[in-house]
Design an enzyme around this catalytic site. Structure first.
Site, PDB file in Angstrom:
ATOM      1  N   HIS A  61       8.690  -0.885   2.393  1.00 34.46           N
ATOM      2  CA  HIS A  61       8.498  -0.093   3.290  1.00 34.46           C
ATOM      3  C   HIS A  61       8.576  -0.381   4.614  1.00 34.46           C
ATOM      4  O   HIS A  61       8.238  -1.740   4.864  1.00 34.46           O
ATOM      5  CB  HIS A  61       7.405   0.922   3.104  1.00 34.46           C
ATOM      6  CG  HIS A  61       7.350   2.047   1.827  1.00 34.46           C
ATOM      7  ND1 HIS A  61       6.473   2.883   1.816  1.00 34.46           N
ATOM      8  CD2 HIS A  61       8.226   1.975   0.887  1.00 34.46           C
ATOM      9  CE1 HIS A  61       6.799   3.425   0.694  1.00 34.46           C
ATOM     10  NE2 HIS A  61       7.866   2.723   0.240  1.00 34.46           N
ATOM     11  N   GLU A  63       6.618  -0.041   7.199  1.00 33.95           N
ATOM     12  CA  GLU A  63       5.183  -0.610   7.564  1.00 33.95           C
ATOM     13  C   GLU A  63       4.688  -1.932   7.081  1.00 33.95           C
ATOM     14  O   GLU A  63       4.258  -2.854   7.572  1.00 33.95           O
ATOM     15  CB  GLU A  63       4.277   0.563   7.478  1.00 33.95           C
ATOM     16  CG  GLU A  63       4.591   1.903   7.860  1.00 33.95           C
ATOM     17  CD  GLU A  63       5.271   3.076   7.289  1.00 33.95           C
ATOM     18  OE1 GLU A  63       4.965   4.091   7.330  1.00 33.95           O
ATOM     19  OE2 GLU A  63       6.168   2.269   6.515  1.00 33.95           O
ATOM     20  N   CYS A  91       2.624   6.506   3.908  1.00 31.82           N
ATOM     21  CA  CYS A  91       2.187   6.804   2.775  1.00 31.82           C
ATOM     22  C   CYS A  91       0.866   6.204   2.114  1.00 31.82           C
ATOM     23  O   CYS A  91       0.450   5.028   3.029  1.00 31.82           O
ATOM     24  CB  CYS A  91       3.131   6.264   1.636  1.00 31.82           C
ATOM     25  SG  CYS A  91       3.444   4.707   1.452  1.00 31.82           S
ATOM     26  N   CYS A  94       1.217   2.101   2.254  1.00 39.59           N
ATOM     27  CA  CYS A  94       1.259   1.505   3.689  1.00 39.59           C
ATOM     28  C   CYS A  94      -0.129   1.886   4.427  1.00 39.59           C
ATOM     29  O   CYS A  94      -0.670   1.071   4.961  1.00 39.59           O
ATOM     30  CB  CYS A  94       2.340   2.137   4.360  1.00 39.59           C
ATOM     31  SG  CYS A  94       3.886   1.759   3.625  1.00 39.59           S
TER      32      CYS A  94
END
Length: 160
Positions: A61, A63, A91, A94
């Site tokens: 992801h 992040e 999420c 993260c």
């Protein structure tokens, strides 16, 4: 007298614009369009976009990738004096990483009512029993961030 607007380079809107640039890179590569940047001392030290499909890695992801880059840039796993800007509410994975990395502040664009972990569905970033809590600012350039995500998923549905 110059009538050009003065751009505040340290503003949340400016740095979210940088995260949006990263999200557009993800979109162009067929990835869910989420971008992130990490800022320290008014300077961007990390930039990333979702690369789950490209890297075949569920943890890739924006992040997560930005945090890894930022840690390399400061030569420390602690990011206590950093702010992460993400185009979508983080999420749970993260958010957990942001807490563990001791990120001071998290700024996001579009909220995530299904899986947001910065107050949307849950708030891992400020969970009382964890040893660190991040400051949270949500909704920065939210409409632009939301439109990018909606456009991406509308295209995917139309392809089916």
């Amino acid at each position: 007298m110059n009538s050009e607007p003065v751009i505040d380079l340290e503003s949340d809107a400016h740095f979210m614009g940088e995260a949006l640039r990263q999200a557009r890179r993800a979109y162009a590569q067929g990835e869910v369009p989420v971008g992130a940047v990490v800022v320290r001392g008014g300077r961007i030290i990390a930039r990333a976009f979702n690369q789950v499909e490209l890297l075949k890695d569920a943890t890739a992801h924006a992040e997560m990738l930005a945090v890894t880059q930022a840690q390399a840039a400061v030569s420390d796993w602690r990011l206590m004096d950093c702010t992460l800007y993400a185009t979508k509410e983080p999420c749970p994975m993260c958010a957990g990483a942001l807490v563990h990395a001791r990120v001071r502040r998290v700024v996001y664009g579009a909220g995530d009512p299904k899986a947001g972990a910065a107050g949307g569905v849950m708030n891992i970033l400020q969970f009382p029993s964890l040893n660190h809590r991040c400051e949270i600012t949500g909704g920065v350039r939210a409409e632009e961030c939301r439109r990018l995500l909606q456009s991406f998923f509308a295209e995917r549905r139309a392809e089916r």
